[in-house]
Design an enzyme around this catalytic site. Structure first.
Site, PDB file in Angstrom:
ATOM      1  CG  PHE A 182      53.109 -25.712  27.703  1.00  0.00           C
ATOM      2  CD1 PHE A 182      53.608 -26.425  26.609  1.00  0.00           C
ATOM      3  CD2 PHE A 182      53.891 -25.620  28.835  1.00  0.00           C
ATOM      4  CE1 PHE A 182      54.856 -27.018  26.665  1.00  0.00           C
ATOM      5  CE2 PHE A 182      55.137 -26.206  28.898  1.00  0.00           C
ATOM      6  CZ  PHE A 182      55.632 -26.910  27.809  1.00  0.00           C
ATOM      7  NE  ARG A 183      48.889 -21.617  21.409  1.00  0.00           N
ATOM      8  CZ  ARG A 183      49.292 -20.589  20.684  1.00  0.00           C
ATOM      9  NH1 ARG A 183      48.937 -19.373  20.988  1.00  0.00           N
ATOM     10  NH2 ARG A 183      50.052 -20.753  19.637  1.00  0.00           N
ATOM     11  CG  LEU A 184      48.995 -23.156  30.480  1.00  0.00           C
ATOM     12  CD1 LEU A 184      49.727 -24.066  31.443  1.00  0.00           C
ATOM     13  CD2 LEU A 184      47.472 -23.338  30.624  1.00  0.00           C
TER      14      LEU A 184
END
Ligand SMILES: Cc1cc2nc3c(=O)[nH]c(=O)nc-3n(C[C@H](O)[C@H](O)[C@H](O)COP(=O)(O)O)c2cc1C
Length: 206
Positions: A182-184
């Site tokens: 999640f692009r974290l």
């Protein structure tokens, strides 16, 4: 095992950048289809306008990150003028990025000679024949220059051209980035005030 699990332990816990870089590069050598040492090299021209192109990393240690080029090329002139640069590695198979930046210095003649000797004969001739980054009227003109230098250095050692050598970036910061869901993503940056200074580590929002 997924690419993100290759390095043992959590890389964000590491307190020293060079060993971590060595491990990531080794893993890239094992997984990339070609040129794991390819790196985008950013420079700035005399007006402060950035410039970027790929080079091959040819060495690194506590003193810095080394690549070789023509000193009369655009990048060569920008590096000799501004004396600073940045690099960005992206290893697609590992979904990892490493960025670094800092002042540059010229490698010693001994270092450049030693590396030049390891290059293929054709690449050593090419270093003489190519006026890198300057206008070339035709492919034929380049081939003619290659033929001339091949004849000139038909016998014996090919000396290293004075205009061909290496630069070493002495990083003031090195950032390690690894893809997460999640692009974290995970990011840590090592910073120091001078190339002789001690590293501090900062974890950053993705
Ligand atoms: C994967 C890759 C690796 C490269 N490695 C080098 C290199 O190590 N040294 C170099 O001078 N040019 C290298 N080049 C060519 C440069 O990207 C660039 O075209 C050339 O050096 C001229 O750049 P300049 O006009 O900004 O000086 C490489 C290109 C690619 C795509």
């Amino acid at each position: 095992m997924s690419a993100n699990e290759l390095t043992s332990g959590d890389f964000t816990e590491r307190n020293e950048p060079f060993d971590l870089f060595a491990e990531w590069l080794k893993e890239a050598e094992d997984s990339e289809i070609n040129d794991p040492n390819a790196v985008a090299l950013a420079t700035v021209d005399e007006d402060g306008l950035p410039n970027v192109r790929m080079v091959l990393l040819k060495g690194f240690d506590q003193d810095g990150f080394v690549f070789y080029t023509n000193f009369e090329s655009q990048k060569g002139q920008e590096l000799l003028g501004q004396k600073k640069a940045a690099m960005c590695f992206h290893w697609k198979t590992l979904r990892r990025q490493v960025r670094l930046r800092g002042p540059v210095e010229i490698v010693t003649d001994e270092e450049a000679d030693a590396y030049f000797k390891t290059r293929a004969r054709g690449s050593r001739i090419g270093a003489w024949a190519s006026k890198q980054s300057r206008p070339l009227e035709s492919r034929f003109a380049l081939e003619k220059a290659v033929a001339e230098y091949t004849a000139r250095y038909a016998i014996g050692e090919i000396p290293r051209p004075a205009h061909w050598s290496g630069f070493r970036i002495r990083p003031l910061s090195i950032e390690f980035w690894k893809d997460q869901k999640f692009r974290l993503h995970d990011r840590i940056e090592f910073r120091r005030a001078s190339p002789e200074g001690d590293w501090t580590k900062v974890r950053m929002y993705p």
